[in-house]
Design a protein around this motif. Structure first.
Motif, mmCIF file in Angstrom:
data_model
loop_
_atom_site.group_PDB
_atom_site.id
_atom_site.type_symbol
_atom_site.label_atom_id
_atom_site.label_comp_id
_atom_site.label_asym_id
_atom_site.label_seq_id
_atom_site.Cartn_x
_atom_site.Cartn_y
_atom_site.Cartn_z
ATOM 1 N N ASN A 52 0.626 -1.258 0.068
ATOM 2 C CA ASN A 52 -0.022 -0.051 -0.110
ATOM 3 C C ASN A 52 0.871 1.253 -0.014
ATOM 4 O O ASN A 52 2.107 1.352 0.236
ATOM 5 N N ARG A 104 -13.837 2.366 5.756
ATOM 6 C CA ARG A 104 -13.148 1.650 6.956
ATOM 7 C C ARG A 104 -12.124 2.367 7.454
ATOM 8 O O ARG A 104 -11.827 2.141 8.775
ATOM 9 N N ASP A 124 -9.844 1.181 -2.936
ATOM 10 C CA ASP A 124 -9.944 -0.135 -2.687
ATOM 11 C C ASP A 124 -10.847 -1.164 -3.360
ATOM 12 O O ASP A 124 -10.519 -2.298 -3.735
ATOM 13 N N GLN A 125 -11.999 -0.462 -3.812
ATOM 14 C CA GLN A 125 -13.109 -1.420 -4.375
ATOM 15 C C GLN A 125 -13.299 -1.117 -5.752
ATOM 16 O O GLN A 125 -14.119 -1.683 -6.502
ATOM 17 N N TRP A 157 -8.224 -0.305 -7.360
ATOM 18 C CA TRP A 157 -7.123 -1.208 -7.119
ATOM 19 C C TRP A 157 -7.653 -2.640 -7.714
ATOM 20 O O TRP A 157 -6.896 -3.397 -7.701
ATOM 21 N N ALA A 158 -8.793 -2.777 -7.566
ATOM 22 C CA ALA A 158 -9.355 -4.073 -8.059
ATOM 23 C C ALA A 158 -9.652 -4.167 -9.432
ATOM 24 O O ALA A 158 -10.012 -5.417 -9.819
ATOM 25 N N ILE A 175 -7.330 -3.264 -12.013
ATOM 26 C CA ILE A 175 -6.039 -2.706 -12.720
ATOM 27 C C ILE A 175 -6.374 -3.482 -14.013
ATOM 28 O O ILE A 175 -6.599 -4.449 -14.330
ATOM 29 N N LEU A 197 -5.244 -12.765 13.121
ATOM 30 C CA LEU A 197 -4.897 -11.912 12.333
ATOM 31 C C LEU A 197 -5.170 -10.674 12.989
ATOM 32 O O LEU A 197 -6.325 -9.988 13.378
ATOM 33 N N TYR A 209 -17.348 -6.660 3.425
ATOM 34 C CA TYR A 209 -16.850 -5.536 2.643
ATOM 35 C C TYR A 209 -15.231 -5.422 3.033
ATOM 36 O O TYR A 209 -14.549 -4.683 2.350
ATOM 37 N N THR A 210 -14.866 -5.818 4.133
ATOM 38 C CA THR A 210 -13.453 -5.801 4.498
ATOM 39 C C THR A 210 -12.742 -6.621 3.664
ATOM 40 O O THR A 210 -11.673 -6.558 3.073
ATOM 41 N N ALA A 250 -13.443 -7.395 0.460
ATOM 42 C CA ALA A 250 -13.235 -6.747 -0.686
ATOM 43 C C ALA A 250 -12.229 -5.853 -0.685
ATOM 44 O O ALA A 250 -11.489 -5.626 -1.776
ATOM 45 N N ASP A 251 -12.102 -4.851 0.262
ATOM 46 C CA ASP A 251 -11.083 -3.938 0.736
ATOM 47 C C ASP A 251 -9.621 -4.767 0.404
ATOM 48 O O ASP A 251 -8.679 -4.267 -0.273
ATOM 49 N N MET A 252 -9.491 -5.962 1.017
ATOM 50 C CA MET A 252 -8.557 -6.728 0.963
ATOM 51 C C MET A 252 -8.128 -7.216 -0.210
ATOM 52 O O MET A 252 -6.840 -6.988 -0.762
ATOM 53 N N GLY A 298 -8.702 -5.589 -3.100
ATOM 54 C CA GLY A 298 -8.098 -4.638 -3.811
ATOM 55 C C GLY A 298 -6.803 -4.091 -3.193
ATOM 56 O O GLY A 298 -5.884 -4.046 -4.046
ATOM 57 N N SER A 299 -6.506 -4.141 -1.801
ATOM 58 C CA SER A 299 -5.119 -4.082 -1.476
ATOM 59 C C SER A 299 -4.186 -5.021 -1.755
ATOM 60 O O SER A 299 -3.050 -4.813 -1.956
ATOM 61 N N LYS A 300 -4.586 -5.991 -2.065
ATOM 62 C CA LYS A 300 -3.890 -7.217 -2.646
ATOM 63 C C LYS A 300 -3.868 -7.092 -4.027
ATOM 64 O O LYS A 300 -3.095 -8.079 -5.068
ATOM 65 N N ARG A 301 -4.616 -6.165 -4.934
ATOM 66 C CA ARG A 301 -4.756 -6.037 -6.317
ATOM 67 C C ARG A 301 -5.105 -7.470 -6.902
ATOM 68 O O ARG A 301 -4.835 -7.677 -7.795
ATOM 69 N N ILE A 302 -6.169 -8.116 -6.328
ATOM 70 C CA ILE A 302 -6.714 -9.249 -6.880
ATOM 71 C C ILE A 302 -7.886 -8.653 -7.701
ATOM 72 O O ILE A 302 -8.710 -8.241 -6.953
ATOM 73 N N SER A 303 -7.693 -8.972 -8.882
ATOM 74 C CA SER A 303 -9.051 -8.614 -9.908
ATOM 75 C C SER A 303 -10.181 -9.431 -9.955
ATOM 76 O O SER A 303 -10.180 -10.490 -9.482
ATOM 77 N N GLY A 357 -10.540 -11.632 6.201
ATOM 78 C CA GLY A 357 -9.278 -11.706 5.653
ATOM 79 C C GLY A 357 -9.151 -12.537 4.266
ATOM 80 O O GLY A 357 -8.084 -12.707 3.711
#
Lengths: 1021, 148
Positions: free
Chosen positions: A69, A533, A560-561, A564-565, A567, A889, B18-19, B21-23, B25-30, B110
């Protein structure tokens, strides 16, 4: 080593004055965390930094591992938090010149250098810098735009500073400043402050490789340090975030990283220790290079041992190799030669398995340089009266890594030892927690003075919406067109202002938005940016500052949604952005002002797990007059540490543990409950109720507590490999550790000892590194050598991961002729037992042939595995997430490493990830400190999302009474359903089930959800 | 002919999906951009009416994504949601629609990968089913709508 008695009861005997402060020296990410923790637990803090704005090294990084990030996005909310804390006095450009007195009663003399700019008046308009670009105070790496004294858009404090030596005509400078903020007569200010304790978080510098002739001595355009490479990739860097070569501004096709430059060496300019972070940052830079710039850029990392020992870091390493095709070459290159025409770079290197040297050409070479303690820190340590270790880092207690040689002074972050951001944050919280011990326990429950202006009553007003869209550097604006979104929003009904705001979370953008809300009399705001969030609170505060209720803002998650998702899909991403933004605009029109509910906080703490971590956390809280329930599943306190004899530093674990157990058992504020298991759990953060069954009779008992610390530990791994359990001379390292202590005569008879590393770790089933095994085997090897110097010891390993100062012990082992033989995962050693003789067969890569070792003893480094059963039970009970390999986690792997996603829950020790006793103690202190920040609030904020009944519609059908998961609704005297706002958890089940739609969940009312749907499908009602 | 790109609404609970989904995004998984998320505190808040309204307004598929079974932040909100999704499936069946147009999906906070994978799978299902019957019969809804 210091006497460990005093760390167990580190309570200053001196007068504790409420008015005294804690001084935090160093405004990097560690110093900020320490200062915030103290301020949040209502202690007065002075945070000083010699630079003109805080943030330290982290703010110069482009992105951070393992999430890749953008750092600014993650750190900037923290930075601005510092400005709003009432107990925090931020003093940039300030240094400590003298410290007298003792713990609890220090007097410090501070000197603040002149800034020549009045921070209060400066609007950071940039006019001064436009006209006088030479008035430079700081040059971040390669940044040609250095004149801006602000390094990045979220700088705190948000103000320029002037280098008076470079100014000849001060009058002319004053003339360009419209805010009249320039004070030519600014002078150094000297202040004396009374302190209770000090937190030292001054970090370190990065090694400057210009002294290395073999790597070009700083003369080659396309050779740079890792930090300079970060600046090149950064949106605020010299090429505005474009990856190009310095020599010709062309995109490189082949980039190489060379690890351990200046670290782990014995040559000139080298330091012997491992800097601990470079392997991960090189992997990150290589991944980001491919991810952001082009998949076909060839990336190669030259390394000695890949040290990805942190939580889930091994997975990151595997992703780099397998998913991103990053080439790993195990070699320490000798030199770099530049082609004077092309400015390409030839690297000469040798491979272990090949006799000849190789030469390969690259377009760019990145030198992974590590940490160095600067001279200025030596001076500071001298002024503070602190002892340093042989590498010039702060010497700290072996069983309390934040405690320096001087009582009342605590160290955290890189000044203690090389470490990454999460470890720094953990230590910062631990240091803050220790520093607070010298201050009185806070009893003051009076609320903080209201810092926001009164809310404007918007009832009866027509919607006046402001839409603000961030580009977030390249994160949003790099994929989609923000100007099109702005244009689109402008033409929507009720939208009065629509504007792009760059980094919306930066101080200047926030001020612009605040100004626009006031001037245009806006009553609703939509922010198109990152996830609510992480950033909703920040923008809610912005609304409160502007006099609006905080529930009148809607955050649209465009980063994020969306970007980033998606690309590589600019069109789809843009289309989705329109729809999401439209849904946000449509939804915010239906938002209403709401009032937050509060409840008193329960002041007790529940600590689960009676090992070294749990006991340390419990004791730390108990010493702050917090009642602690320490719940242990087993019959006695102690945990896994009880089966360890010595630490690598040579300390006896037994006496330390015995003393700790004794003090915990005797403490009046700690109730120890052994043979106890958790059976039920309810409540909300700040008011938990946990049921346990305790003692031999398994009596039921209900504990009320405000916070919970999970310190349930991990299990020693015992996989069924290499003949473990089939022969008396094949054991784990734990059993060898005990034998060295209890039966040294047996050790004396051994001629050959073999140790195998990564047994049951770093392989399918348990893919992560167990972190502790390399140092454990080296520790045991050195202990064997001390008893029996003639013993031949072979350590079969994959990568030696003696991070930080553990490298010293690795070098010592090599000097004492411990033999290290490397093997790979696809060619593991083979163990055979014939006629009671244990033999180990391994392919020696350097000899190029198989060797057989007939050994007297085989110790397997089996490491740790998560206690799956326990973490599963507890995660179900408490609704907490776990990692894929069954550790808990944490909420944010980088910035909230001991906080859990459910507020009021904290983790410490080996249920987080494998770690040493010393590291577990740090986490325990950190978790205790974080728990105190919550308890200091005295009141729980419940938010406003609660169910509300419209009595006139209610038919008293009892559906809500039955469907509520918490049994809150009841039918009142007037014959309709009633829901206590203080008890409602805000799930909305009743609202969805109510057939008459008499119940609405505030903030998520039906018309609000339907309005968002309207927005998504293009209808603006 | 233009390729059919379905409109998909995902009601995601704040604590898990929702978290996740953010995750992702932050891992750049399409995952397909067709999926648009509406955040709710708990899937237990998602009413059958919300799902039906989404179809009425033009969604080709709707799914509700919540915590893993037994892991709901609010004890059993996701079980309620599952029940309601089943109710909507029955209604859709009565209307002669494909039941697969609505689904309940569970994941933990997660599970970024799972969010992306299920989003892809659901989108593929809807692509195979084609546009929602409402779109075919009531094209006027789309005509009224703003064109992006």
């Amino acid at each position: 080593m210091q006497n460990h008695k005093d760390i167990l009861s580190d309570k200053s005997k001196n007068d504790k004055s409420k008015d005294k402060s804690v001084l935090v020296i160093g405004g990097g990410v560690g110093g900020i965390r320490a200062a915030l923790d103290l301020a949040e637990s209502r202690r007065n803090v002075i945070l000083i930094d010699k630079s003109y704005s805080i943030g330290g090294l982290m703010t110069q990084l482009d992105r951070t591992f393992p999430t890749n990030n953008c750092d600014l996005c993650t750190v900037s909310p923290h930075l601005s938090e510092t400005t709003r804390q009432l107990h925090l006095d931020l003093q940039p450009m300030t240094q400590l010149v003298e410290l007298t007195g003792e713990a609890g009663n220090f007097i410090a003399t501070l000197v603040t250098e002149p800034r020549y700019i009045d921070i209060e008046k400066c609007t950071a308009c940039g006019e001064c810098h436009k006209h006088f670009p030479d008035a430079v105070r700081f040059t971040p790496g390669l940044d040609p735009r250095a004149p801006t004294c602000m390094r990045y858009p979220q700088a705190t404090p948000y103000s320029f500073s002037i280098d008076m030596e470079k100014i000849t005509d001060i009058k002319a400078l004053q003339k360009v400043c419209r805010a009249d903020a320039i004070n030519a007569y600014d002078t150094p200010k000297k202040t004396r402050v009374e302190l209770a304790s000090v937190v030292l978080s001054v970090g370190a510098q990065l090694f400057d490789p210009a002294v290395l002739d073999n790597f070009g001595g700083g003369q080659f355009d396309n050779v740079m340090t890792g930090l300079e490479y970060e600046r090149i990739m950064s949106a605020s860097g010299p090429f505005q975030g474009d990856l190009v070569r310095v020599s010709d501004k062309k995109r490189p096709k082949k980039v190489a990283w060379i690890q351990c430059v200046g670290s782990r060496g014995i040559n000139k300019a080298d330091v012997p220790y491992c800097s601990g972070v470079c392997c991960m940052y090189a992997l990150k830079e290589a991944i980001v290079t491919k991810e952001r710039f082009a998949e076909n850029i060839e990336t190669t990392i030259f390394y000695m041992d890949m040290r990805t020992y942190g939580k889930d870091y091994e997975l990151y390493f595997n992703r780099a190799k397998n998913d991103y095709d990053i080439r790993m070459v195990r070699s320490r290159p000798h030199s770099i030669i530049e082609d004077s025409k092309t400015k390409n770079l030839s690297i000469t290197y040798a491979l272990e398995e090949e006799a000849l040297q190789k030469t390969e050409e690259f377009d760019m070479v990145v030198l992974s340089t590590g940490f160095r303690i600067p001279e200025t820190t030596l001076d500071l340590a001298n002024r503070l009266g602190l002892e340093l270790n042989s590498h010039h880092f702060a010497r700290t207690d072996h069983f309390n890594p934040v405690k320096t040689s001087k009582p009342g002074i605590y160290a955290c972050g890189v000044i203690e030892s090389p470490k990454d951001i999460p470890e720094t944050i953990v230590q910062a919280s631990a240091a803050a927690s220790m520093a607070a011990v010298h201050l009185p326990v806070v009893i003051d429950s009076s609320g903080a003075p209201e810092i926001f202006i009164p809310e404007r009553d918007i009832s009866g007003e027509k919607s006046r919406i402001g839409v603000f869209v961030c580009d977030c550097g390249f994160e949003i604006g790099g994929l989609i067109k923000v100007d099109k979104l702005i244009e689109f929003a402008k033409n929507r009904k009720d939208v009065v202002v629509s504007q792009a705001v760059g980094y919306g979370c930066s101080r200047d953008s926030m001020e612009i938005i605040e100004g626009l809300i006031k001037t245009h009399n806006l009553n609703r705001v939509v922010i198109g940016g990152c996830s609510p969030r992480t950033h909703e609170t920040k923008f809610q505060d912005l609304l409160r500052r502007a006099g609006l209720n905080k529930y009148l803002v809607e955050i649209v998650n465009l980063r994020d949604q969306d970007t980033w998702a998606h690309i590589g899909q600019p069109k789809e991403s843009q289309d989705k952005a329109f729809k999401l933004l439209h849904a946000g605009i449509s939804g915010v029109r239906k938002s209403r002002p709401l009032i937050d509910q509060t409840l008193p906080m329960n002041q007790n703490a529940l600590v689960l797990g009676g090992g070294v971590t749990g006991m340390t956390a419990a004791l730390q809280l108990a010493n702050q007059d917090i009642k602690v329930y320490l719940v242990e599943r087993g019959p006695v306190l102690g945990g896994l540490a009880m089966s360890i004899q010595k630490t690598i530093e040579g300390d006896d674990v037994g006496p330390f543990m015995d003393k700790l157990v004794e003090i915990v058992l005797a403490h009046k504020n700690i109730q120890v409950l052994t043979k106890s298991i958790i059976v039920d759990h309810s409540g909300i953060p700040g008011r938990f109720k946990t049921g346990i069954q305790t003692g031999i009779r398994m009596n039921y008992m209900q504990l009320s507590h405000g916070v919970t610390i999970l310190a349930t530990g991990a299990l020693p791994n015992r996989p069924d490999s290499y003949g473990l359990g089939t022969h008396v001379n094949i054991t784990t390292q734990l059993e060898l550790d005990a034998m060295i202590e209890d039966a040294p005569e047996k050790i004396k008879t051994m001629n050959h000892v073999v140790m195998i590393q990564c047994v049951g770790s770093r392989e399918p089933g348990n893919p992560n590194c167990s972190r502790i095994c390399c140092q454990t085997s080296i520790k045991n090897a050195l202990r064997i050598k001390a008893i029996n110097p003639d013993a031949q010891i072979f350590i079969l390993y994959r990568d030696i991961r003696t991070y930080g100062f553990y490298e010293d012990y690795y070098m010592e082992a090599r000097k004492k002729d411990v033999k290290f033989i490397r093997f790979s995962l696809d060619n593991k050693p083979i163990v055979r037992v014939e006629n009671d003789q244990v033999s180990v067969f391994v392919d020696d890569i350097i000899l190029g042939r198989k060797i057989q070792i007939q050994t007297d003893y085989l110790a397997l480094s089996t490491g740790m595995i998560a206690d799956d059963e326990t973490t599963e039970d507890l995660s179900m009970m408490f609704h907490l997430p776990r990692t894929a390999d069954h550790y808990f986690l944490e909420d944010h792997v980088k910035l909230r490493p001991v906080d859990m996603s459910v507020r009021g829950f904290f983790i410490a020790g080996t249920n987080h990830s494998p770690r040493t006793i010393r590291e577990s103690i740090t986490q325990a202190l950190a978790a205790a400190g974080r728990a105190q920040t919550l308890l200091a609030k005295k009141e729980i904020e419940l938010g406003a999302a609660i169910a509300k009944v419209d009595g006139s519609k209610c038919a008293a059908c009892l559906i809500c009474v039955r469907s509520c998961p918490f049994s809150i609704p009841f039918i009142n005297e007037d014959g309709y359903s009633q829901i206590d706002p203080a008890k409602c958890h805000g799930c909305g089940v009743c609202a969805a089930d109510c057939p008459a739609k008499a119940i609405q969940l505030l903030a998520y009312e039906d018309d609000q959800i339907l309005a968002k749907l309207d927005g998504l499908f293009g209808e603006l009602n | 002919m233009k390729i059919f790109e379905p409109e998909i609404v995902a009601f995601c609970c704040h604590y898990c999906a929702y978290t996740a989904a953010d995750m992702a995004g932050s891992k750049r998984i399409s995952y397909p951009a067709n999926v648009k998320i509406i955040r709710v505190p708990c899937t237990g808040k998602v009413d059958a009416i919300h799902i039906m309204k989404a179809f009425e307004k033009g969604a080709d598929g709707v799914y509700v994504a919540g915590c893993l079974q037994g892991d709901c932040h609010f004890k059993n909100g996701n079980t309620r949601a599952k029940y309601r999704v089943e109710q909507v499936q029955i209604i859709l069946g009565d209307l002669g629609w494909e039941k697969q147009r609505v689904a309940m999906i569970n994941m933990s906070a997660g599970m970024g990968e799972r969010f992306a994978r299920t989003a892809l799978e659901f989108t593929q299902t809807i692509k195979q089913l084609g546009p929602s019957p409402i779109k075919i019969t009531h094209t006027d809804i789309n005509q009224q709508a703003i064109r992006f």
